[in-house]
Design a protein around this motif. Structure first.
Motif, PDB file in Angstrom:
ATOM      1  N   SER A   1     -10.521  10.032  -0.247  1.00 21.80           N
ATOM      2  CA  SER A   1      -9.831   9.389  -1.370  1.00 21.80           C
ATOM      3  C   SER A   1      -8.480   8.850  -0.932  1.00 21.80           C
ATOM      4  N   THR A   2      -8.002   7.823  -1.635  1.00 24.44           N
ATOM      5  CA  THR A   2      -6.781   7.124  -1.228  1.00 24.44           C
ATOM      6  C   THR A   2      -5.819   6.966  -2.406  1.00 24.44           C
ATOM      7  N   PRO A   3      -4.539   6.779  -2.121  1.00 22.08           N
ATOM      8  CA  PRO A   3      -3.592   6.459  -3.195  1.00 22.08           C
ATOM      9  C   PRO A   3      -3.990   5.190  -3.955  1.00 22.08           C
ATOM     10  N   ALA A   4      -4.574   4.228  -3.260  1.00 25.03           N
ATOM     11  CA  ALA A   4      -4.992   2.990  -3.920  1.00 25.03           C
ATOM     12  C   ALA A   4      -6.034   3.262  -4.995  1.00 25.03           C
ATOM     13  N   GLU A   5      -6.895   4.243  -4.780  1.00 21.98           N
ATOM     14  CA  GLU A   5      -7.891   4.583  -5.787  1.00 21.98           C
ATOM     15  C   GLU A   5      -7.236   5.235  -7.002  1.00 21.98           C
ATOM     16  N   ILE A   6      -6.193   6.014  -6.767  1.00 21.32           N
ATOM     17  CA  ILE A   6      -5.444   6.578  -7.891  1.00 21.32           C
ATOM     18  C   ILE A   6      -4.761   5.467  -8.677  1.00 21.32           C
TER      19      ILE A   6
ATOM     20  N   MET B   1       0.839  -1.192   0.000  1.00 24.65           N
ATOM     21  CA  MET B   1       0.000   0.000   0.000  1.00 24.65           C
ATOM     22  C   MET B   1       0.881   1.252   0.000  1.00 24.65           C
ATOM     23  N   THR B   2       0.585   2.198  -0.911  1.00 27.77           N
ATOM     24  CA  THR B   2       1.369   3.422  -1.012  1.00 27.77           C
ATOM     25  C   THR B   2       1.134   4.320   0.188  1.00 27.77           C
ATOM     26  N   GLN B   3       2.212   4.787   0.793  1.00 28.30           N
ATOM     27  CA  GLN B   3       2.136   5.698   1.934  1.00 28.30           C
ATOM     28  C   GLN B   3       2.656   7.056   1.502  1.00 28.30           C
ATOM     29  N   LEU B   4       1.864   8.100   1.775  1.00 23.27           N
ATOM     30  CA  LEU B   4       2.257   9.459   1.438  1.00 23.27           C
ATOM     31  C   LEU B   4       2.217  10.318   2.696  1.00 23.27           C
ATOM     32  N   PRO B   5       3.130  11.276   2.820  1.00 29.59           N
ATOM     33  CA  PRO B   5       3.092  12.163   3.988  1.00 29.59           C
ATOM     34  C   PRO B   5       1.871  13.076   3.934  1.00 29.59           C
ATOM     35  N   GLY B   6       1.290  13.352   5.095  1.00 23.83           N
ATOM     36  CA  GLY B   6       0.185  14.294   5.182  1.00 23.83           C
ATOM     37  C   GLY B   6      -1.187  13.716   4.962  1.00 23.83           C
ATOM     38  N   LEU B   7      -1.296  12.392   4.768  1.00 22.35           N
ATOM     39  CA  LEU B   7      -2.608  11.799   4.520  1.00 22.35           C
ATOM     40  C   LEU B   7      -3.430  11.690   5.798  1.00 22.35           C
ATOM     41  N   LEU B   8      -4.719  11.828   5.649  1.00 27.65           N
ATOM     42  CA  LEU B   8      -5.652  11.577   6.742  1.00 27.65           C
ATOM     43  C   LEU B   8      -5.793  10.071   6.962  1.00 27.65           C
ATOM     44  N   ASP B   9      -6.412   9.719   8.066  1.00 31.24           N
ATOM     45  CA  ASP B   9      -6.704   8.312   8.350  1.00 31.24           C
ATOM     46  C   ASP B   9      -7.950   7.926   7.559  1.00 31.24           C
TER      47      ASP B   9
ATOM     48  N   HIS C   1      -6.812  19.876   3.343  1.00 31.22           N
ATOM     49  CA  HIS C   1      -6.039  20.458   2.248  1.00 31.22           C
ATOM     50  C   HIS C   1      -4.703  19.740   2.080  1.00 31.22           C
ATOM     51  N   ALA C   2      -4.027  19.449   3.181  1.00 34.79           N
ATOM     52  CA  ALA C   2      -2.740  18.743   3.108  1.00 34.79           C
ATOM     53  C   ALA C   2      -2.923  17.344   2.518  1.00 34.79           C
ATOM     54  N   HIS C   3      -3.980  16.659   2.919  1.00 34.61           N
ATOM     55  CA  HIS C   3      -4.293  15.335   2.387  1.00 34.61           C
ATOM     56  C   HIS C   3      -4.467  15.398   0.869  1.00 34.61           C
ATOM     57  N   GLU C   4      -5.237  16.357   0.403  1.00 33.02           N
ATOM     58  CA  GLU C   4      -5.511  16.457  -1.021  1.00 33.02           C
ATOM     59  C   GLU C   4      -4.284  16.897  -1.808  1.00 33.02           C
ATOM     60  N   GLN C   5      -3.462  17.742  -1.213  1.00 36.00           N
ATOM     61  CA  GLN C   5      -2.239  18.139  -1.893  1.00 36.00           C
ATOM     62  C   GLN C   5      -1.322  16.940  -2.121  1.00 36.00           C
ATOM     63  N   ALA C   6      -1.219  16.081  -1.106  1.00 40.49           N
ATOM     64  CA  ALA C   6      -0.404  14.874  -1.250  1.00 40.49           C
ATOM     65  C   ALA C   6      -0.978  13.962  -2.331  1.00 40.49           C
ATOM     66  N   LEU C   7      -2.294  13.789  -2.334  1.00 42.61           N
ATOM     67  CA  LEU C   7      -2.933  12.956  -3.352  1.00 42.61           C
ATOM     68  C   LEU C   7      -2.752  13.541  -4.748  1.00 42.61           C
ATOM     69  N   THR C   8      -2.891  14.866  -4.856  1.00 47.35           N
ATOM     70  CA  THR C   8      -2.769  15.512  -6.158  1.00 47.35           C
ATOM     71  C   THR C   8      -1.370  15.336  -6.726  1.00 47.35           C
ATOM     72  N   GLU C   9      -0.366  15.526  -5.897  1.00 47.66           N
ATOM     73  CA  GLU C   9       1.007  15.342  -6.352  1.00 47.66           C
ATOM     74  C   GLU C   9       1.231  13.909  -6.824  1.00 47.66           C
ATOM     75  N   TYR C  10       0.690  12.962  -6.063  1.00 42.47           N
ATOM     76  CA  TYR C  10       0.834  11.554  -6.438  1.00 42.47           C
ATOM     77  C   TYR C  10       0.078  11.256  -7.731  1.00 42.47           C
TER      78      TYR C  10
END
Length: 418
Positions: free
Chosen positions: A398-403, A1-9, A312-321
């Motif tokens: 939303s999650t990295p897995a969905e991306i 599972m992809t782990q990104l900094p700043g993600l929510l639970d 916002h931090a969660h979405e920024q991390a997802l957007t970058e990914y």
């Protein structure tokens, strides 16, 4: 599972959203990536709506029985929550509408009927941008057609940013109103508010900001924006449909005329004339969207408990990914900024010469929900020479897995169409 900094639970958060457990198409679990159109609603909001209809349902204001008083307290309590959420100087600056489109139409019509110095007429100009949602284009076109005012707009750069190189020519001494989107629903671009507001203030023009794609995703402070009006909608921020907000500066709301006439917005009525209630009721004719406003208040409670800065931090991390993963897909072209800088969690793209509707249909068969079309922003598609786009948009659950599922799905699309 992809782990990104700043993600929510997200594992915990997703338990609040029953619809995310849905299984669609041959037992596939739903991957919901259409949040820029409508977000999903948590149990906490659904419970508040259910309790309202089961225990407090009545019309608001004027009634003296217990249900009317309870409904009024809940409805006006929602106004207090909105005012705090957007840092409004006064709760009386918060007007409930049915959506952001109605909020923007309200502003356009107020200015069309206003006295000087606010009136838009044949000697004045209206300024918008090429990246607007139709809700922030059509009302101004209608106003220009009715009044003879000149409609002008900022164009777009090749990388999906506003072209402000000629800002002094676009916003002039004749400009009465500048209305623009804070975050584009199709490009994801986060626009440079300060430069536009500064120029508008130099020439004495009013500023209206469409914050529909900002309010759900980041802290929104109307005082910091220094705009005169800010519009947004509830159904993109965990609330129900049928509820929008227009915030306006108190002195403007006092001076500008109402748009809709009827019950509740009046002070006195005779057969010869009427006088109007103070804002906000001056702009809320008839029975308002009571349960919807209460639901929006519950959604604000939910979002505030998580923290808009954390969302916002969660979405920024997802957007970058997501930008990184999507640029790895052969033949994929992102329409808009190709980096995560000054962009939000809505990414539109084309995939070779495969029509976006075909892309969306194949993804849907895999359980992946995206939006296809021009996203009520057809001038953007015309600017970039494309018929439509596929848009994936993310939110707090939303999650990295969905991306990853989206990227795998796009590979399936490419193989399917050979």
């Amino acid at each position: 599972m992809t782990q990104l900094p700043g993600l929510l639970d997200t594992e915990a958060l997703r338990k609040d959203f029953p619809i995310l457990d849905r299984v669609v198409h041959d037992g596939r679990k739903l991957v919901y990536l259409d949040n820029a159109a409508t977000s999903q609603t948590p149990r906490q909001v659904l419970d508040v709506l259910s309790e309202y209809y089961e225990q407090h349902n009545a019309n608001v204001h004027r009634g003296v029985h217990v249900l009317a008083e309870e409904a009024t307290a809940l409805y006006e309590g929602a106004r207090d929550k909105v005012a705090e959420f957007i840092n409004a100087p006064s709760r009386d600056e918060v007007i409930f509408t049915k959506n952001a489109s109605e909020s923007l139409n309200l502003v356009a019509n107020m200015l069309g009927w206003a006295d000087e110095p606010y009136r838009v007429d044949a000697d004045t100009e209206i300024v918008i941008t090429e990246m607007e949602h139709h809700s922030n284009i059509v009302p101004w076109q209608l106003l220009a057609q009715r009044t003879g005012a000149k409609l002008k707009w900022f164009g777009l750069t090749d990388d999906g940013r506003l072209d402000l190189s000629d800002i002094d020519r676009v916003i002039t001494e004749k400009t009465k109103i500048v209305s623009f989107v804070l975050v584009s629903n199709i490009l994801g671009t986060h626009n440079p508010v300060e430069a536009i507001v500064r120029r508008a203030q130099e020439v004495g023009a009013l500023v209206c900001i469409d914050a529909s794609q900002a309010a759900p995703h980041m802290p929104l402070d109307v005082q910091s924006l220094q705009a005169d009006f800010v519009a947004f909608t509830g159904h993109k921020m965990c609330g129900p449909t049928g509820i929008g907000v227009l915030w306006g500066r108190q002195e403007l709301l006092e001076d500008l005329p109402p748009f809709l006439g009827g019950g509740e917005m009046i002070e006195t009525v005779s057969m010869h004339s009427s006088t109007y209630a103070p804002a906000p009721h001056k702009f809320e004719a008839g029975t308002p969207p009571i349960s919807q406003a209460i639901g929006l208040g519950a959604a604000i409670d939910y979002l505030s408990a998580i923290g808009m800065d954390k969302i916002h931090a969660h979405e920024q991390a997802l957007t970058e990914y997501a930008v990184k993963r999507l640029t790895e897909v052969p033949d994929l072209r992102i329409i808009g900024p190709t980096t995560a800088e000054d962009r939000a969690a809505a990414i539109s793209f084309t995939l070779g010469d495969i029509h976006p509707h075909d892309v969306g249909q194949v993804l849907d068969e895999l359980g992946i929900a995206v939006r296809v079309g021009h996203h009520c922003a057809r001038p953007v598609c015309l600017r970039y020479g494309i018929p439509a786009t596929t848009r994936a948009s993310f939110y707090l659950y939303s999650t990295p897995a969905e991306i990853d599922a989206l990227v795998d799905g796009l590979e399936h699309v490419r193989n399917f169409f050979g």
